[in-house]
Design a protein around this motif. Structure first.
Motif, PDB file in Angstrom:
ATOM      1  N   TRP A 169       6.010  -2.712   4.075  1.00  0.00           N
ATOM      2  CA  TRP A 169       6.866  -2.155   3.029  1.00  0.00           C
ATOM      3  C   TRP A 169       7.066  -3.164   1.906  1.00  0.00           C
ATOM      4  O   TRP A 169       6.976  -2.822   0.721  1.00  0.00           O
ATOM      5  CB  TRP A 169       8.219  -1.746   3.617  1.00  0.00           C
ATOM      6  CG  TRP A 169       9.117  -1.083   2.627  1.00  0.00           C
ATOM      7  CD1 TRP A 169       9.213   0.242   2.379  1.00  0.00           C
ATOM      8  CD2 TRP A 169      10.034  -1.715   1.737  1.00  0.00           C
ATOM      9  NE1 TRP A 169      10.136   0.484   1.393  1.00  0.00           N
ATOM     10  CE2 TRP A 169      10.660  -0.715   0.983  1.00  0.00           C
ATOM     11  CE3 TRP A 169      10.390  -3.037   1.502  1.00  0.00           C
ATOM     12  CZ2 TRP A 169      11.613  -0.991   0.007  1.00  0.00           C
ATOM     13  CZ3 TRP A 169      11.334  -3.323   0.537  1.00  0.00           C
ATOM     14  CH2 TRP A 169      11.946  -2.302  -0.206  1.00  0.00           C
ATOM     15  N   VAL A 170       7.311  -4.418   2.266  1.00  0.00           N
ATOM     16  CA  VAL A 170       7.526  -5.467   1.267  1.00  0.00           C
ATOM     17  C   VAL A 170       6.272  -5.666   0.436  1.00  0.00           C
ATOM     18  O   VAL A 170       6.331  -5.742  -0.801  1.00  0.00           O
ATOM     19  CB  VAL A 170       7.957  -6.788   1.944  1.00  0.00           C
ATOM     20  CG1 VAL A 170       7.961  -7.943   0.958  1.00  0.00           C
ATOM     21  CG2 VAL A 170       9.325  -6.638   2.595  1.00  0.00           C
ATOM     22  N   LEU A 171       5.119  -5.740   1.102  1.00  0.00           N
ATOM     23  CA  LEU A 171       3.871  -5.948   0.359  1.00  0.00           C
ATOM     24  C   LEU A 171       3.587  -4.783  -0.589  1.00  0.00           C
ATOM     25  O   LEU A 171       3.161  -4.990  -1.726  1.00  0.00           O
ATOM     26  CB  LEU A 171       2.706  -6.144   1.333  1.00  0.00           C
ATOM     27  CG  LEU A 171       2.738  -7.427   2.154  1.00  0.00           C
ATOM     28  CD1 LEU A 171       1.610  -7.431   3.185  1.00  0.00           C
ATOM     29  CD2 LEU A 171       2.663  -8.657   1.283  1.00  0.00           C
ATOM     30  N   ARG A 172       3.823  -3.558  -0.131  1.00  0.00           N
ATOM     31  CA  ARG A 172       3.582  -2.380  -0.969  1.00  0.00           C
ATOM     32  C   ARG A 172       4.551  -2.298  -2.141  1.00  0.00           C
ATOM     33  O   ARG A 172       4.157  -2.136  -3.284  1.00  0.00           O
ATOM     34  CB  ARG A 172       3.772  -1.118  -0.135  1.00  0.00           C
ATOM     35  CG  ARG A 172       2.543  -0.481   0.332  1.00  0.00           C
ATOM     36  CD  ARG A 172       2.859   0.836   1.024  1.00  0.00           C
ATOM     37  NE  ARG A 172       2.066   1.000   2.204  1.00  0.00           N
ATOM     38  CZ  ARG A 172       0.788   1.319   2.172  1.00  0.00           C
ATOM     39  NH1 ARG A 172       0.185   1.529   1.041  1.00  0.00           N
ATOM     40  NH2 ARG A 172       0.110   1.435   3.293  1.00  0.00           N
ATOM     41  N   ASN A 173       5.842  -2.377  -1.825  1.00  0.00           N
ATOM     42  CA  ASN A 173       6.868  -2.082  -2.814  1.00  0.00           C
ATOM     43  C   ASN A 173       7.279  -3.267  -3.677  1.00  0.00           C
ATOM     44  O   ASN A 173       7.680  -3.069  -4.822  1.00  0.00           O
ATOM     45  CB  ASN A 173       8.098  -1.492  -2.120  1.00  0.00           C
ATOM     46  CG  ASN A 173       7.772  -0.179  -1.473  1.00  0.00           C
ATOM     47  OD1 ASN A 173       7.365   0.759  -2.142  1.00  0.00           O
ATOM     48  ND2 ASN A 173       7.892  -0.106  -0.163  1.00  0.00           N
TER      49      ASN A 173
END
Length: 191
Positions: A169-173
């Protein structure tokens, strides 16, 4: 007619000594669920100095030390004060290692300064063991849950550390990773 047996303070002594005979390494008593004998509890019932004196007397016999009973009691009192927050099993393991010469020679006598110096070495070794265990558990948790702790969420006004969103989630968002980049990270075992 049998003599009545004394209960209370003196009944603790044999059971604690017996319970600690199997302590040979940190894992024997620091593992979750392992039995530990609290020095605080022994201090409260008044048996701590007697138990620690017996342990030091046994060590003196093992290493052939010529230490007077009064010196053993004094050493025991100091160790009971120093180790008030440690389990008795720590003292047992320390004495076994010290008797083997792990921290240095004893020169056939038990002296308080030497034993305290050796205790500090033992305590550093114990702390390093616990640090490695905690690090291993943290790494296993991170791999298993897909969460990580943010370096910015340390103790603050809001409270203690808390897990944040999954790394994916962190890498995507936050970092704008594409599906293809996320898939490569998975293939490398990073997610």
């Amino acid at each position: 007619m049998d003599k009545p047996t004394r209960r209370g303070k003196d009944s603790t002594l044999p059971s604690v000594i017996e319970d600690t005979k199997s302590v040979r390494k940190f894992e024997d008593y620091l593992a979750p669920g392992a039995k530990r004998t609290s020095m605080v509890q022994l201090r409260q019932d008044g048996s701590a100095v007697r138990i620690v004196s017996v342990l030091f007397k046994q060590m003196a016999e093992v290493v052939g030390a010529s230490t007077s009973p009064a010196a053993i009691v004094q050493i025991s009192e100091e160790f009971v004060e120093e180790l008030k927050l440690y389990p008795v099993e720590d003292l047992v393991l320390f004495l076994r290692k010290a008797a083997k010469g792990t921290y240095g020679p004893l020169y056939n006598k038990l002296s308080l300064p030497t034993l305290m110096e050796y205790w500090r070495k033992y305590d550093q070794e114990r702390s390093e063991y616990l640090r490695r265990q905690n690090q291993q558990k943290t790494e296993e948790h991170i791999k298993g849950s897909g969460t990580f702790l943010s370096p910015y969420s340390r103790e603050s006004a809001e409270g203690p550390e808390r897990p944040v969103q999954s790394l994916e989630w962190v890498l995507r968002n936050l970092y704008g990773y594409t599906d293809q980049q996320i898939e490569k990270a998975r293939e490398k075992g990073l997610l």
